[in-house]
Design a protein around this motif. Structure first.
Motif, mmCIF file in Angstrom:
data_model
loop_
_atom_site.group_PDB
_atom_site.id
_atom_site.type_symbol
_atom_site.label_atom_id
_atom_site.label_comp_id
_atom_site.label_asym_id
_atom_site.label_seq_id
_atom_site.Cartn_x
_atom_site.Cartn_y
_atom_site.Cartn_z
ATOM 1 N N LYS A 179 0.836 -1.205 0.000
ATOM 2 C CA LYS A 179 0.000 0.000 0.000
ATOM 3 C C LYS A 179 0.871 1.255 0.000
ATOM 4 N N GLN A 180 1.876 1.275 0.846
ATOM 5 C CA GLN A 180 2.749 2.442 0.916
ATOM 6 C C GLN A 180 3.544 2.603 -0.374
ATOM 7 N N SER A 181 3.931 1.463 -0.971
ATOM 8 C CA SER A 181 4.677 1.531 -2.231
ATOM 9 C C SER A 181 3.820 2.134 -3.342
ATOM 10 N N LYS A 182 2.548 1.700 -3.411
ATOM 11 C CA LYS A 182 1.653 2.263 -4.427
ATOM 12 C C LYS A 182 1.408 3.748 -4.185
ATOM 13 N N ILE A 183 1.235 4.090 -2.922
ATOM 14 C CA ILE A 183 1.046 5.513 -2.603
ATOM 15 C C ILE A 183 2.260 6.313 -3.013
ATOM 16 N N ASN A 184 3.427 5.789 -2.736
ATOM 17 C CA ASN A 184 4.656 6.509 -3.098
ATOM 18 C C ASN A 184 4.792 6.649 -4.614
ATOM 19 N N ARG A 185 4.454 5.541 -5.335
ATOM 20 C CA ARG A 185 4.547 5.625 -6.801
ATOM 21 C C ARG A 185 3.559 6.641 -7.357
ATOM 22 N N VAL B 226 4.369 9.903 -9.532
ATOM 23 C CA VAL B 226 3.802 10.229 -10.854
ATOM 24 C C VAL B 226 3.107 11.583 -10.815
ATOM 25 N N LYS B 227 2.347 11.829 -9.749
ATOM 26 C CA LYS B 227 1.666 13.116 -9.609
ATOM 27 C C LYS B 227 2.659 14.267 -9.589
ATOM 28 N N GLN B 228 3.711 14.110 -8.821
ATOM 29 C CA GLN B 228 4.716 15.172 -8.742
ATOM 30 C C GLN B 228 5.426 15.355 -10.080
ATOM 31 N N GLU B 229 5.642 14.217 -10.770
ATOM 32 C CA GLU B 229 6.289 14.311 -12.083
ATOM 33 C C GLU B 229 5.413 15.080 -13.066
ATOM 34 N N MET B 230 4.100 14.776 -13.089
ATOM 35 C CA MET B 230 3.188 15.476 -13.985
ATOM 36 C C MET B 230 3.103 16.956 -13.633
ATOM 37 N N ILE B 231 3.107 17.243 -12.337
ATOM 38 C CA ILE B 231 3.087 18.655 -11.917
ATOM 39 C C ILE B 231 4.341 19.363 -12.395
ATOM 40 N N ASN B 232 5.486 18.687 -12.240
ATOM 41 C CA ASN B 232 6.748 19.303 -12.670
ATOM 42 C C ASN B 232 6.765 19.518 -14.187
ATOM 43 N N ILE B 233 6.229 18.497 -14.938
ATOM 44 C CA ILE B 233 6.209 18.630 -16.400
ATOM 45 C C ILE B 233 5.305 19.790 -16.816
ATOM 46 N N SER B 234 4.092 19.851 -16.209
ATOM 47 C CA SER B 234 3.162 20.933 -16.568
ATOM 48 C C SER B 234 3.739 22.301 -16.199
#
Length: 310
Positions: free
Chosen positions: A202-208, A212-220
């Protein structure tokens, strides 16, 4: 019996009496070690307690009746069967740490204080375990020990002893109960392992997902910043071109308004016109001439190489 035999018999009796006297004389001299106490009885009655050092007793009158070691000693409590409150038979043994604090009471207050302490520890252990369930007997060792020490201290006040502590060495349930407990422990361990694994997944999925969310935010944010930078660059470029055009127009207007500037401009434009015509003719292998070649002055005026007649 002859006189010689009688004399020998009397001599032997007196020799035996003298030997007994000498032995008792030596036994009346006592050297008491450190942390020891000797109880002396005179004619069968308590007389004195001998501390560490040299002491001389009266032969045939005084007798050392009891010898006590005042150092702390360890007494093993033999294994005994006890029943817990849930009717499970367990075998319990322990060890008592006691010391003699009153040699007189330890001599006359109880017949054998060691045996009495063992029996009292066993009975107290049985009574305490009888109030606990099997699982709690392994967790409440301190409770059992404290209760045994409390009871032994109360009895020890009249026995002349002090119980320092009581430790349970082993609590052994029956083999069937032990196997069931091991299975329960293994099941609990597996449950915890599965729970820990699920929590980890569960923690691993949350971290992933957070990654991904942070990566998309950084890309945008990067794309937005790139577009802003491009827009600002184009705006700066347009402004620079506009400034340069305005400067060139101002300079051209200044040149034209100067004396002779208009003629110079006309000549420059005419020159560029002729150059362009030449380039076009060279590119097409043709000769370009005015439609009315006879009217040369009008042609010169058209290309700006001659002023228009007033």
């Amino acid at each position: 019996m002859s006189n010689i035999d009688t004399d020998l018999l009397v001599l032997a009796i007196w020799g035996f009496i003298f030997l007994v006297f000498i032995v008792n004389l030596f036994r009346s001299i006592r050297l008491v070690p450190t942390k020891s106490a000797y109880i002396v009885e005179r004619l069968g009655k308590y007389h004195a307690t001998l501390d560490a050092g040299f002491h001389a007793l009266i032969p045939f009158v005084d007798k050392v009746a009891y010898i006590h070691d005042l150092k702390e000693e360890t007494i093993d409590v033999p294994p005994q069967e006890c029943f817990s409150s849930d009717e499970v038979n367990v075998e319990v043994d322990g060890v008592i740490y006691i010391s003699v604090i009153d040699p007189i009471k330890a001599s006359y207050g109880v017949t054998n204080y060691r045996y009495a302490a063992i029996q009292l520890a066993q009975t107290t252990t049985r009574s305490v375990i009888g109030t606990l369930e099997l699982d709690r007997t392994f967790e409440e060792r301190d409770l059992i020990s404290a209760k045994v020490v409390e009871v032994l201290d109360q009895a020890g006040a009249s026995w002349g002893i002090r119980v320092h502590r009581y430790e349970i060495k082993n609590i052994a349930p029956p083999e069937t109960v032990k196997n069931a407990m091991e299975m329960q422990v293994n099941a609990e361990r597996e449950r915890r392992a599965l729970l820990a694994k699920s929590e980890g997944d569960k923690q691993s999925k949350i971290n992933r997902s957070e990654g991904v969310k942070q990566e998309m935010i950084n890309i945008s944010e990067g794309e937005m910043q790139r577009r802003v930078n491009e827009a600002e660059g184009k705006a700066e470029e347009i402004l620079a071109i506009a400034r340069a055009t305005a400067d060139s127009i101002e300079k051209l207007a200044a040149v034209i308004s100067a004396p002779g500037g208009e003629n110079a401009l006309r000549m420059q434009l005419g020159e560029q016109y002729l150059t362009k015509l030449g380039e076009l003719g060279k590119a097409s292998n043709r000769v370009i001439v005015p439609a009315n070649i006879i009217d040369f002055e009008q042609w010169m005026t058209t290309v700006g190489l001659q002023e228009k007649p007033q």
